[in-house]
Every structure is written in C-alpha cells, then in structure tokens.
Design a protein around this motif. Sequence first.
Motif, PDB file in Angstrom:
ATOM      1  N   LYS A 224      -8.407  -3.835  -4.386  1.00 14.55           N
ATOM      2  CA  LYS A 224      -8.910  -2.796  -5.275  1.00 14.55           C
ATOM      3  C   LYS A 224      -7.865  -1.688  -5.451  1.00 14.55           C
ATOM      4  O   LYS A 224      -7.641  -1.184  -6.559  1.00 14.55           O
ATOM      5  N   GLY A 225      -7.214  -1.326  -4.348  1.00 12.60           N
ATOM      6  CA  GLY A 225      -6.172  -0.294  -4.411  1.00 12.60           C
ATOM      7  C   GLY A 225      -4.983  -0.728  -5.250  1.00 12.60           C
ATOM      8  O   GLY A 225      -4.451   0.053  -6.046  1.00 12.60           O
ATOM      9  N   ILE A 226      -4.572  -1.988  -5.089  1.00 13.34           N
ATOM     10  CA  ILE A 226      -3.442  -2.509  -5.870  1.00 13.34           C
ATOM     11  C   ILE A 226      -3.797  -2.548  -7.355  1.00 13.34           C
ATOM     12  O   ILE A 226      -2.990  -2.179  -8.215  1.00 13.34           O
TER      13      ILE A 226
ATOM     14  N   PRO B 158       2.441   3.396  -4.558  1.00 16.15           N
ATOM     15  CA  PRO B 158       2.146   4.787  -4.928  1.00 16.15           C
ATOM     16  C   PRO B 158       3.387   5.680  -4.904  1.00 16.15           C
ATOM     17  O   PRO B 158       3.541   6.557  -5.758  1.00 16.15           O
TER      18      PRO B 158
ATOM     19  N   PHE C 117     -14.119  -5.558  -2.436  1.00 15.85           N
ATOM     20  CA  PHE C 117     -13.527  -5.089  -3.681  1.00 15.85           C
ATOM     21  C   PHE C 117     -14.190  -5.719  -4.888  1.00 15.85           C
ATOM     22  O   PHE C 117     -13.702  -5.609  -5.999  1.00 15.85           O
TER      23      PHE C 117
ATOM     24  N   LYS D 126       0.823  -1.215   0.000  1.00 13.82           N
ATOM     25  CA  LYS D 126       0.000   0.000   0.000  1.00 13.82           C
ATOM     26  C   LYS D 126       0.856   1.264   0.000  1.00 13.82           C
ATOM     27  O   LYS D 126       0.503   2.262  -0.634  1.00 13.82           O
ATOM     28  N   HIS D 127       1.979   1.218   0.711  1.00 14.09           N
ATOM     29  CA  HIS D 127       2.807   2.415   0.832  1.00 14.09           C
ATOM     30  C   HIS D 127       3.951   2.453  -0.182  1.00 14.09           C
ATOM     31  O   HIS D 127       4.433   3.531  -0.512  1.00 14.09           O
TER      32      HIS D 127
ATOM     33  N   GLU E 206      -2.722   1.826 -13.754  1.00 14.24           N
ATOM     34  CA  GLU E 206      -1.937   3.011 -14.128  1.00 14.24           C
ATOM     35  C   GLU E 206      -0.578   2.589 -14.690  1.00 14.24           C
ATOM     36  O   GLU E 206      -0.090   3.163 -15.661  1.00 14.24           O
TER      37      GLU E 206
ATOM     38  N   ASP F 134      -5.188  -4.595   0.134  1.00 15.07           N
ATOM     39  CA  ASP F 134      -6.268  -3.814  -0.474  1.00 15.07           C
ATOM     40  C   ASP F 134      -6.233  -4.102  -1.979  1.00 15.07           C
ATOM     41  O   ASP F 134      -5.568  -3.417  -2.739  1.00 15.07           O
TER      42      ASP F 134
ATOM     43  N   LYS G 108      -5.807  -0.644  -8.920  1.00 14.73           N
ATOM     44  CA  LYS G 108      -5.779   0.737  -9.424  1.00 14.73           C
ATOM     45  C   LYS G 108      -4.349   1.135  -9.794  1.00 14.73           C
ATOM     46  O   LYS G 108      -4.098   1.706 -10.861  1.00 14.73           O
ATOM     47  N   GLU G 109      -3.400   0.807  -8.919  1.00 16.00           N
ATOM     48  CA  GLU G 109      -1.990   1.109  -9.201  1.00 16.00           C
ATOM     49  C   GLU G 109      -1.508   0.344 -10.436  1.00 16.00           C
ATOM     50  O   GLU G 109      -0.765   0.877 -11.269  1.00 16.00           O
TER      51      GLU G 109
END
Length: 310
Positions: free
Chosen positions: A197-199, A164, A299, A160-161, A205, A195, A201-202
């Motif tokens: 969904k967060g991964i 990004p 997610f 997560k950190h 991109e 996470d 998203k990354e």
Amino acid sequence: SASAVGPKKTGTKKAEVENEENLEAGNFSPEEIEERVGEVVGAQTVVNLKSANWKERLEGAEAFLGKVEEMAEGVDPHCEMIIRFLAPLITPEKNMQVTTKIIEVVTVTARNGMSFSRRDAHQSIEPVGVQMASHIRARIPCSTCLSTLCEAVGAGFVLKHLLPKAAKDKNPKVLSESLTWAATTVEEFGLAGVDVKGILKELKEALSSAVAPTRTAATKVLGAMHVYLGAGIKDFLSDVKPALMTSIETEFQKMPHNPSQTPTRMVRQKKRAAAAAGGGDENAVEVEEEEDAGASGGFGLPAEDISGKM
C-alpha cells in the motif's frame, strides 16, 4: 490474517529500531568512529580518505576496499563503524572513481557482514540512491549496492526508505533512477515483506509527475508488481488519468499475472534457513514473520492473489 501477524512483528528486535530516531541513533563521536575504523583498515587509509586531494582519496578508497575484501566475513564485527564512517563520504566527486570505490566498500561490507543491520542499511540508502542518478558510471555500482542491502535486510525495508527520499530530491533523475531500480528489485525479490500500500502511494504520486521518465519508471514498477498481485492492483489505480491508465494496462499485458512466479533473490537469513532445511535459525524465523506480515498486511488485495508467493 494481518491481525494475527501484527503482534509478532512488533515484538521482534528489528521492529524496535524501525523508527527514524533509532535508525539514526549512534553512541559514537566522529572522532571515535575514525579511530576505530583506523584500527581496522589502517590510520593512513582514514587520513587519505579525508584528504582534500582526490588522488589521495582514491588511494584511500582503494586501500579500504582491498582490506575489507581481504577480511571477508571477518568484517562482521566492524560493520557499524565502517558504514558510519563511509556513508557521509558518499558525495558527488569530480572523479567518480572515488565515490564508486566507497560504494563498493559498502557493498562488500553488507555482503560479508552477517551482523549488517537495518541501521547500517538506513545510513547507506539515501546517499547511494542519490549517487545512482549523478553519473552514468555510478549507476551499476549503486544498483548493485542497493540490491545487496536488500539481501542483507530485505527489499521491503530498502524500498520503504529509498522511494520517499528520492521523491523529495531536487534532481528528478534521482526518483526516475530509483524507480527503475525498484522495478527490477520487485521482479527479483517479489513482494514478501514489502508495504504494498505504501509503495502504491509513492507510485501514484510519481505517475502525476511532469517528468516523463518518472512516469515511465513508475509504470514499470506497477508492471513488476502486477506479476505477483494480479488484477487486484487496479483497485488502487481507479483515480489515474485514462491516458496514463492505457499505458499501465499495456505494461500489465507485457507483465502478466503469474500465480506460480517465485523470486530469484531473497533475504540471506531466509536463504540460509532454506539451505539448512529448518535448522532453527532464529534470525531466519524473525525475517520470515516480518515478510509474511508485509505480504498479507491488510493492503486490500485478495489473499489468493499472493498466497504461495512468499
């Protein structure tokens, strides 16, 4: 369900330090940190590490590493001071021996310090991730360090950190190397506590990057995730360009969904809890609740694709 798990997660102590401000918070001045670290490893070691002479810095880094290895689990009360002192020193060096030795100290501290916290990990993630791409000789010590941080505080937190921050770095190699590491990490640790969904998203991109190694590395991460998640992952890739989707489909064929896949590495509190066979380790329960929250946290993938993997 996600709603059932949610209140547990926000009620944990770890969740209280999850925002960036708390993760950065520190009650000690640089002078206090240096003094307290000097009491642990010797004042001369601190002086050497801050020297303008690289040979003296190397001597300081080697002495520091020797001391924390000798201390073993005795390093535990000093984790925060050690990391706060060393993290700003993880910078590009003409002589990579200095940087890699400092990173090894972080690794040993994270491995042996049972109180090594998310705040300590947060201090380390970005500088270690950046150095992973700086020199071929730094790749293995940096990868080892990040994986040890995963064992200390959870792969979900590190991913997560890291990702990004890597995406914002001016050097595209930082992101491609971080994604390559992430693919191995998902294979080893699974997706409990991540996470998803967060991964994703990354990753989407990264897939749009003009840099080919970044797209390739992102595809590898998707393949590792597919092993655990199955076909449901494709729902999040509907807007990926057809040519790229062909490459992703090929990776999925190489990394087929395996409902019985189990991680080969885990957060150490969970490992201790498993070894104790339900011995009532409060920290282990806390980690497990957070991991379950991340695994089922709404997610959008079918629950049956990932149940039983945690």
